[in-house]
Design a protein around this motif. Structure first.
Motif, short mmCIF file in Angstrom:
data_model
loop_
_atom_site.label_atom_id
_atom_site.label_comp_id
_atom_site.label_asym_id
_atom_site.label_seq_id
_atom_site.Cartn_x
_atom_site.Cartn_y
_atom_site.Cartn_z
N VAL A 27 41.91 -14.03 19.54
CA VAL A 27 43.36 -14.18 19.38
C VAL A 27 43.85 -15.46 20.06
O VAL A 27 44.69 -16.19 19.51
CB VAL A 27 44.09 -12.94 19.92
N ILE A 28 43.29 -15.77 21.23
CA ILE A 28 43.69 -17.02 21.89
C ILE A 28 43.28 -18.22 21.07
O ILE A 28 44.04 -19.19 20.94
CB ILE A 28 43.10 -17.07 23.32
N MET A 29 42.09 -18.19 20.48
CA MET A 29 41.67 -19.32 19.65
C MET A 29 42.57 -19.45 18.43
O MET A 29 43.02 -20.55 18.08
CB MET A 29 40.22 -19.15 19.20
N MET A 30 42.84 -18.32 17.77
CA MET A 30 43.69 -18.34 16.57
C MET A 30 45.04 -18.99 16.83
O MET A 30 45.55 -19.75 16.02
CB MET A 30 43.93 -16.91 16.07
N TYR A 65 37.91 -23.33 23.89
CA TYR A 65 37.34 -24.67 24.09
C TYR A 65 36.63 -25.14 22.83
O TYR A 65 36.68 -26.32 22.48
CB TYR A 65 36.36 -24.66 25.27
N ASP A 66 35.96 -24.22 22.13
CA ASP A 66 35.32 -24.59 20.86
C ASP A 66 36.35 -25.13 19.89
O ASP A 66 36.13 -26.14 19.23
CB ASP A 66 34.63 -23.37 20.24
N GLY A 67 37.49 -24.43 19.79
CA GLY A 67 38.54 -24.90 18.89
C GLY A 67 39.08 -26.25 19.28
O GLY A 67 39.31 -27.12 18.43
N LEU A 68 39.28 -26.46 20.58
CA LEU A 68 39.79 -27.75 21.05
C LEU A 68 38.85 -28.89 20.71
O LEU A 68 39.29 -30.01 20.42
CB LEU A 68 40.01 -27.70 22.57
N HIS A 69 37.55 -28.61 20.75
CA HIS A 69 36.55 -29.64 20.48
C HIS A 69 36.01 -29.59 19.05
O HIS A 69 35.04 -30.26 18.74
CB HIS A 69 35.41 -29.52 21.49
N ARG A 70 36.67 -28.78 18.21
CA ARG A 70 36.30 -28.69 16.80
C ARG A 70 34.82 -28.35 16.61
O ARG A 70 34.10 -28.94 15.80
CB ARG A 70 36.67 -29.99 16.07
N ILE A 71 34.39 -27.36 17.40
CA ILE A 71 33.02 -26.85 17.35
C ILE A 71 33.05 -25.47 16.72
O ILE A 71 33.93 -24.66 17.00
CB ILE A 71 32.41 -26.77 18.76
N LYS A 72 32.07 -25.18 15.86
CA LYS A 72 32.00 -23.85 15.25
C LYS A 72 31.92 -22.78 16.35
O LYS A 72 31.13 -22.89 17.28
CB LYS A 72 30.80 -23.76 14.31
N GLU A 128 32.08 -18.57 17.96
CA GLU A 128 31.26 -17.36 17.91
C GLU A 128 31.93 -16.25 17.10
O GLU A 128 31.71 -15.07 17.35
CB GLU A 128 30.99 -16.88 19.33
N VAL A 129 32.74 -16.63 16.11
CA VAL A 129 33.45 -15.62 15.32
C VAL A 129 32.50 -14.67 14.60
O VAL A 129 32.79 -13.49 14.43
CB VAL A 129 34.42 -16.29 14.32
N GLU A 130 31.33 -15.16 14.21
CA GLU A 130 30.36 -14.28 13.55
C GLU A 130 29.90 -13.18 14.50
O GLU A 130 29.70 -12.03 14.09
CB GLU A 130 29.15 -15.08 13.05
N MET A 131 29.73 -13.54 15.79
CA MET A 131 29.27 -12.58 16.77
C MET A 131 30.36 -11.58 17.13
O MET A 131 30.06 -10.44 17.51
CB MET A 131 28.80 -13.31 18.03
N ILE A 168 40.06 -17.67 11.32
CA ILE A 168 39.22 -18.60 12.08
C ILE A 168 38.30 -19.38 11.16
O ILE A 168 38.08 -20.59 11.34
CB ILE A 168 38.43 -17.85 13.17
N LYS A 169 37.76 -18.73 10.15
CA LYS A 169 36.92 -19.44 9.19
C LYS A 169 37.72 -20.53 8.47
O LYS A 169 37.21 -21.62 8.20
CB LYS A 169 36.34 -18.45 8.17
N LEU A 170 38.98 -20.25 8.16
CA LEU A 170 39.85 -21.26 7.53
C LEU A 170 40.08 -22.42 8.49
O LEU A 170 40.01 -23.60 8.09
CB LEU A 170 41.18 -20.63 7.13
N ILE A 171 40.34 -22.12 9.76
CA ILE A 171 40.53 -23.18 10.76
C ILE A 171 39.27 -24.06 10.83
O ILE A 171 39.35 -25.29 10.82
CB ILE A 171 40.82 -22.56 12.14
N GLU A 172 38.10 -23.41 10.89
CA GLU A 172 36.85 -24.16 11.04
C GLU A 172 36.48 -24.95 9.80
O GLU A 172 35.78 -25.97 9.88
CB GLU A 172 35.73 -23.21 11.42
#
Length: 305
Positions: A196-199, A260-267, A269-272, A298-302
């Motif tokens: 939720v924080i990433m979203m 942090y993944d979102g900030l750095h545009r890194i895929k 752990e949404v699958e996990m 999240i998949k749309l964001i990525e």
């Protein structure tokens, strides 16, 4: 066997928080980070600033690594397979392995790679790191729950060796009798908080205050409770209330690793997280609409990275 040396895989928030603690207690020669050959070529890769203190961690890689007494995995799920290959030459029959990774599957994967006889179960809770590329600050260090998946002499001996290390270093830990309950409870926490924080591109404050983000977090966590029951794991509303209270105690400016993944545009752990919830939902024919919405968002964001 007395554990005198500790090897850590992963120089993210968890690896650095607990690695620096053990470095201060055991000394620079007895804590090492195992890294891949590519990172080993980076000048001063082991240098970090943690809560204002400078560290030059020992980093090892390649053919010359020694056999490890204790390996702590603190990598993201997306890096686990490569991390396994990085440490393979460091493992022998006496090596004990614990994972501080999120989710409920890393121990099984590590067991398939190295043998379940070497694996103890662990999960870390209560940290509130704020991190940049080479520095990290935190107020709450958190603590580590440890336990075994079965009672036999080998597992008891390994657990006792780990307890003696933690006692000797005053490491923040608790022995968990029902460690699977603890792992599923932590999974519930991550499914709600991290995603939720990433979203919403926020911090812990985003879900500490009343509003739609906090409501979504709690609904996502309740989907995990329903699935845990189907798996024979008793995660309850009382557990949910405890973990929501824990999150409310964290530094509002801190954020989970997924953000942090979102900030750095890194895929991420949404699958996990949501992916696993959806998979278990299909297995047990239990609807998981909140995690499906999170997963799709999240998949749309990525997809735009």
């Amino acid at each position: 066997m007395e554990i005198t040396r500790v090897s850590i895989v992963g120089m993210g928030s968890l690896g650095l928080i607990f690695g620096s603690f053990l470095y201060d207690k055991l000394g620079s020669d007895y804590v090492e980070f195992i890294i891949d050959k590519e990172r080993a070529q980076i000048t001063d890769y082991g240098h970090r600033i943690i809560n204002g203190k400078s560290y030059d961690f020992k980093v090892v890689s390649g053919e010359g690594v020694s056999k490890s007494q204790l390996i702590i995995f603190a990598v993201k799920s997306t890096s686990l397979e490569s991390a396994i290959e990085t440490v393979r030459k460091s493992v022998d029959e006496s090596t004990t392995i614990i994972s501080l990774m999120n989710g409920i599957s890393s121990e099984k994967i590590l067991g398939e790679a190295f043998g379940m006889d070497k694996i103890l179960f662990a999960t870390a809770e209560g940290m509130d790191p704020i991190r940049t590329e080479r520095s990290l600050n935190y107020i709450n260090m958190g603590y580590v729950f440890i336990g075994t998946d079965k009672e036999d002499e080998n597992k008891r001996n390994r657990l006792n060796d780990l307890i003696r290390l933690f006692e000797r270093t005053e490491f923040p830990y608790k022995v968990e009798k029902d460690v699977m309950h603890r792992l599923w409870s932590k999974f519930m926490l991550n499914v709600g908080v991290n995603q939720v924080i990433m979203m919403h591109e926020g911090t812990f404050e985003t879900i500490q205050k009343e509003g739609p983000e906090r409501d979504m977090m709690i609904k996502a966590m309740r989907e995990v409770i329903a699935l845990a029951e189907k798996e024979g794991i008793r995660v309850s509303e009382k557990d949910l209330e405890f973990y929501v209270g824990l999150v409310d105690s964290l530094n509002p400016r801190g954020m989970p690793s997924m953000r942090y993944d979102g900030l750095h545009r890194i895929k991420s752990e949404v699958e996990m997280f949501a992916g696993t919830v959806i998979e278990y939902g299909r297995k047990h024919n239990v609807p998981t609409p909140i995690n499906q919405k999170i997963y799709d968002t999240i998949k749309l964001i990525e997809s735009k990275y």
